[in-house]
Motif scaffolding. Structure first.
Motif, PDB file in Angstrom:
ATOM      1  N   PHE A  66     -13.164  -1.750  -4.838  1.00 37.24           N
ATOM      2  CA  PHE A  66     -12.752  -0.600  -4.034  1.00 37.24           C
ATOM      3  C   PHE A  66     -13.204  -0.707  -2.581  1.00 37.24           C
ATOM      4  O   PHE A  66     -12.420  -0.491  -1.653  1.00 37.24           O
ATOM      5  N   LYS A  67     -14.473  -1.058  -2.350  1.00 36.16           N
ATOM      6  CA  LYS A  67     -14.998  -1.129  -0.988  1.00 36.16           C
ATOM      7  C   LYS A  67     -14.267  -2.197  -0.172  1.00 36.16           C
ATOM      8  O   LYS A  67     -13.905  -1.979   0.983  1.00 36.16           O
ATOM      9  N   ALA A  68     -14.016  -3.351  -0.813  1.00 30.37           N
ATOM     10  CA  ALA A  68     -13.300  -4.432  -0.126  1.00 30.37           C
ATOM     11  C   ALA A  68     -11.869  -4.012   0.189  1.00 30.37           C
ATOM     12  O   ALA A  68     -11.329  -4.349   1.248  1.00 30.37           O
ATOM     13  N   PHE A  69     -11.269  -3.252  -0.733  1.00 27.98           N
ATOM     14  CA  PHE A  69      -9.895  -2.786  -0.530  1.00 27.98           C
ATOM     15  C   PHE A  69      -9.818  -1.852   0.679  1.00 27.98           C
ATOM     16  O   PHE A  69      -8.921  -1.979   1.521  1.00 27.98           O
ATOM     17  N   ILE A  70     -10.749  -0.919   0.776  1.00 27.76           N
ATOM     18  CA  ILE A  70     -10.775   0.020   1.898  1.00 27.76           C
ATOM     19  C   ILE A  70     -10.970  -0.726   3.219  1.00 27.76           C
ATOM     20  O   ILE A  70     -10.310  -0.438   4.231  1.00 27.76           O
ATOM     21  N   SER A  71     -11.850  -1.721   3.218  1.00 28.09           N
ATOM     22  CA  SER A  71     -12.081  -2.527   4.406  1.00 28.09           C
ATOM     23  C   SER A  71     -10.812  -3.279   4.799  1.00 28.09           C
ATOM     24  O   SER A  71     -10.484  -3.383   5.987  1.00 28.09           O
ATOM     25  N   PHE A  72     -10.092  -3.765   3.804  1.00 25.45           N
ATOM     26  CA  PHE A  72      -8.855  -4.500   4.057  1.00 25.45           C
ATOM     27  C   PHE A  72      -7.799  -3.575   4.660  1.00 25.45           C
ATOM     28  O   PHE A  72      -7.094  -3.952   5.596  1.00 25.45           O
ATOM     29  N   VAL A  73      -7.702  -2.360   4.139  1.00 28.13           N
ATOM     30  CA  VAL A  73      -6.739  -1.385   4.656  1.00 28.13           C
ATOM     31  C   VAL A  73      -7.029  -1.084   6.126  1.00 28.13           C
ATOM     32  O   VAL A  73      -6.110  -0.988   6.952  1.00 28.13           O
ATOM     33  N   ARG A  74      -8.289  -0.946   6.479  1.00 30.02           N
ATOM     34  CA  ARG A  74      -8.667  -0.682   7.882  1.00 30.02           C
ATOM     35  C   ARG A  74      -8.186  -1.811   8.784  1.00 30.02           C
ATOM     36  O   ARG A  74      -7.709  -1.588   9.903  1.00 30.02           O
ATOM     37  N   LYS A  75      -8.305  -3.018   8.279  1.00 25.20           N
ATOM     38  CA  LYS A  75      -7.846  -4.188   9.043  1.00 25.20           C
ATOM     39  C   LYS A  75      -6.339  -4.113   9.293  1.00 25.20           C
ATOM     40  O   LYS A  75      -5.865  -4.395  10.401  1.00 25.20           O
ATOM     41  N   ILE A  76      -5.588  -3.698   8.288  1.00 27.23           N
ATOM     42  CA  ILE A  76      -4.129  -3.586   8.417  1.00 27.23           C
ATOM     43  C   ILE A  76      -3.759  -2.492   9.414  1.00 27.23           C
ATOM     44  O   ILE A  76      -2.879  -2.662  10.263  1.00 27.23           O
ATOM     45  N   ARG A  77      -4.446  -1.361   9.337  1.00 30.82           N
ATOM     46  CA  ARG A  77      -4.102  -0.226  10.195  1.00 30.82           C
ATOM     47  C   ARG A  77      -4.344  -0.537  11.678  1.00 30.82           C
ATOM     48  O   ARG A  77      -3.675   0.020  12.559  1.00 30.82           O
ATOM     49  N   LYS A  78      -5.261  -1.446  11.951  1.00 32.19           N
ATOM     50  CA  LYS A  78      -5.525  -1.840  13.345  1.00 32.19           C
ATOM     51  C   LYS A  78      -4.346  -2.569  13.971  1.00 32.19           C
ATOM     52  O   LYS A  78      -4.247  -2.674  15.198  1.00 32.19           O
ATOM     53  N   LEU A  79      -3.451  -3.070  13.136  1.00 38.51           N
ATOM     54  CA  LEU A  79      -2.296  -3.814  13.646  1.00 38.51           C
ATOM     55  C   LEU A  79      -1.202  -2.900  14.199  1.00 38.51           C
ATOM     56  O   LEU A  79      -0.260  -3.382  14.824  1.00 38.51           O
ATOM     57  N   LEU A  96      -0.756  -0.430  -0.655  1.00 39.77           N
ATOM     58  CA  LEU A  96      -0.994  -1.040   0.660  1.00 39.77           C
ATOM     59  C   LEU A  96       0.075  -0.623   1.666  1.00 39.77           C
ATOM     60  O   LEU A  96      -0.222  -0.370   2.840  1.00 39.77           O
ATOM     61  N   SER A  97       1.309  -0.566   1.215  1.00 40.53           N
ATOM     62  CA  SER A  97       2.391  -0.129   2.094  1.00 40.53           C
ATOM     63  C   SER A  97       2.154   1.303   2.573  1.00 40.53           C
ATOM     64  O   SER A  97       2.259   1.600   3.763  1.00 40.53           O
ATOM     65  N   PHE A  98       1.812   2.168   1.647  1.00 43.30           N
ATOM     66  CA  PHE A  98       1.589   3.579   1.973  1.00 43.30           C
ATOM     67  C   PHE A  98       0.435   3.749   2.963  1.00 43.30           C
ATOM     68  O   PHE A  98       0.493   4.558   3.887  1.00 43.30           O
ATOM     69  N   LEU A  99      -0.624   2.935   2.767  1.00 40.91           N
ATOM     70  CA  LEU A  99      -1.812   3.066   3.609  1.00 40.91           C
ATOM     71  C   LEU A  99      -1.747   2.248   4.891  1.00 40.91           C
ATOM     72  O   LEU A  99      -2.659   2.311   5.716  1.00 40.91           O
ATOM     73  N   SER A 100      -0.661   1.501   5.072  1.00 38.95           N
ATOM     74  CA  SER A 100      -0.553   0.620   6.238  1.00 38.95           C
ATOM     75  C   SER A 100      -0.442   1.372   7.558  1.00 38.95           C
ATOM     76  O   SER A 100      -0.709   0.819   8.621  1.00 38.95           O
ATOM     77  N   GLY A 101      -0.012   2.636   7.475  1.00 38.35           N
ATOM     78  CA  GLY A 101       0.194   3.424   8.690  1.00 38.35           C
ATOM     79  C   GLY A 101       1.599   3.311   9.245  1.00 38.35           C
ATOM     80  O   GLY A 101       1.921   3.941  10.255  1.00 38.35           O
ATOM     81  N   ALA A 102       2.444   2.508   8.590  1.00 33.42           N
ATOM     82  CA  ALA A 102       3.819   2.326   9.067  1.00 33.42           C
ATOM     83  C   ALA A 102       4.630   3.601   8.895  1.00 33.42           C
ATOM     84  O   ALA A 102       4.568   4.257   7.843  1.00 33.42           O
ATOM     85  N   LYS A 103       5.410   3.932   9.922  1.00 33.00           N
ATOM     86  CA  LYS A 103       6.276   5.115   9.817  1.00 33.00           C
ATOM     87  C   LYS A 103       7.464   4.842   8.887  1.00 33.00           C
ATOM     88  O   LYS A 103       7.957   5.741   8.205  1.00 33.00           O
TER      89      LYS A 103
END
Length: 342
Positions: A66-79, A96-103
């Motif tokens: 879980f912790k690694a997943f959350i860290s990974f999501v943060r990395k994606i959102r920075k893009l 991952l798609s939902f949490l990516s921040g993509a509109k």
């Protein structure tokens, strides 16, 4: 525009998705394409000039938990992703798609948690997998080819391996493996085919596959070049590019070879059928299968044993059928060369 593709499936699936990368770049030439995939998927996509960055999601390694997943999501959102395309239909990819921040989030209508996508693509089972992938952009009928990009190091490695072996010979590449038992043409059939091919002085028979394929008992002649477990995926791509012909079960080498349309593909399909969407994309191909068999298909991914115990779907594709096709194709190459020299 920043576009993210999420695909963490098998090697063959990633190869097939390179057509989607090409279509995205053609339609949105000023976009930056990010591709989220597995460590093995990265090996397929390396050096692709249309991809800005390959993001490795090591779901069974460092990104597990879980912790690694959350860290990974943060990395994606920075893009700052604008559009997220998710051909992979499974739970983690949808999240991952939902949490990516993509509109704009695009995925299949049958995907797990498909409600997270605000644009759903009909999963049309009648289409080839490449056609399904291309529909993520639009319904244009334009064909896009598969692409792989071996670099200079890969080319030098294959040069070194083939030195003094392939001179004046046509390379016949044989891939006997598959993750699933029922997708494998019988070992004794491969042995017979290889033993007959090595009798010809104009052919160099090369065996390919991963380390696990070394367990396949082929009793190889000293004339055969056995590269199982010895080369990378991009080195394999470079080798298929140089081969005259590739013989493969329904597995990744068929799709890798499809990226090089000058190389002939002979595909051996037992439990799986064209309607599953994974026949060779290359037009320079021929599939051997037993049509009209009452029990075929039996499973989309094959299985560990034949449910009917007779394995007719593979056993009725005899070595002489493949051998004759190889000889006919080799003869056609020679005939073209003669005509070109006249």
């Amino acid at each position: 525009m920043n576009i993210l593709i999420i695909h963490t499936a098998f090697i063959g699936d990633i190869v097939l998705s390179t057509a989607l990368v090409s279509k995205v770049k053609e339609k949105y030439p000023d976009s930056d394409i990010y591709y989220l995939t597995t460590p093995l998927g990265k090996e397929i996509l390396k050096n692709n000039p249309k991809i800005k960055e390959i993001i490795i999601y090591d779901k069974r390694g460092k990104d597990r938990g879980f912790k690694a997943f959350i860290s990974f999501v943060r990395k994606i959102r920075k893009l700052k992703i604008d559009v997220c395309l998710t051909p992979h239909r499974y739970l983690r990819s949808s999240i991952l798609s939902f949490l990516s921040g993509a509109k704009i989030r695009v995925g299949y209508d049958i995907a797990n948690l498909s409600f997270v996508f605000n644009k759903k693509i009909k999963y049309d089972k009648t289409k080839h997998e490449v056609e399904k992938l291309l529909s993520f952009i639009d319904d244009s009928p334009k064909r896009f080819e598969l692409e792989m990009y071996p670099n200079e190091k890969d080319k030098v490695k294959i040069d070194t391996i083939l030195k003094n072996l392939a001179k004046d010979k046509k390379i016949i590449l044989i891939a006997p493996g598959s993750k699933w038992f029922t997708k494998k043409w019988p070992e004794e059939y491969f042995r017979t085919l290889i033993q007959n091919l090595v009798k010809r002085d104009d052919l160099l028979v090369v065996i390919t596959g991963g380390k696990e394929e070394k367990e396949i008992e082929l009793n190889l002649d000293s004339k055969v070049l056995d590269l199982r477990g010895e080369i990378s995926l991009l080195e394999l791509a470079e080798l298929t590019k140089r081969a005259s012909l590739v013989v493969s079960n329904d597995s990744a080498p068929i799709h890798i070879t499809s990226a090089f349309p000058n190389t002939r593909i002979l595909g051996i399909f037992g439990p799986t059928v064209r309607e599953f969407g994974f026949f060779p994309w290359s037009k320079n191909s021929k599939v051997f299968e037993i049509n009209g068999l009452y029990c075929r298909p039996c499973a989309i991914h094959g299985g560990n044993s034949c449910p009917e115990k007779h394995f007719r779907c593979m056993r009725e594709i005899t070595p002489d059928l493949i051998e004759n096709e190889i000889y006919n194709y080799v003869a056609s190459i020679d005939n073209k060369k003669v005509k070109a020299d006249e």
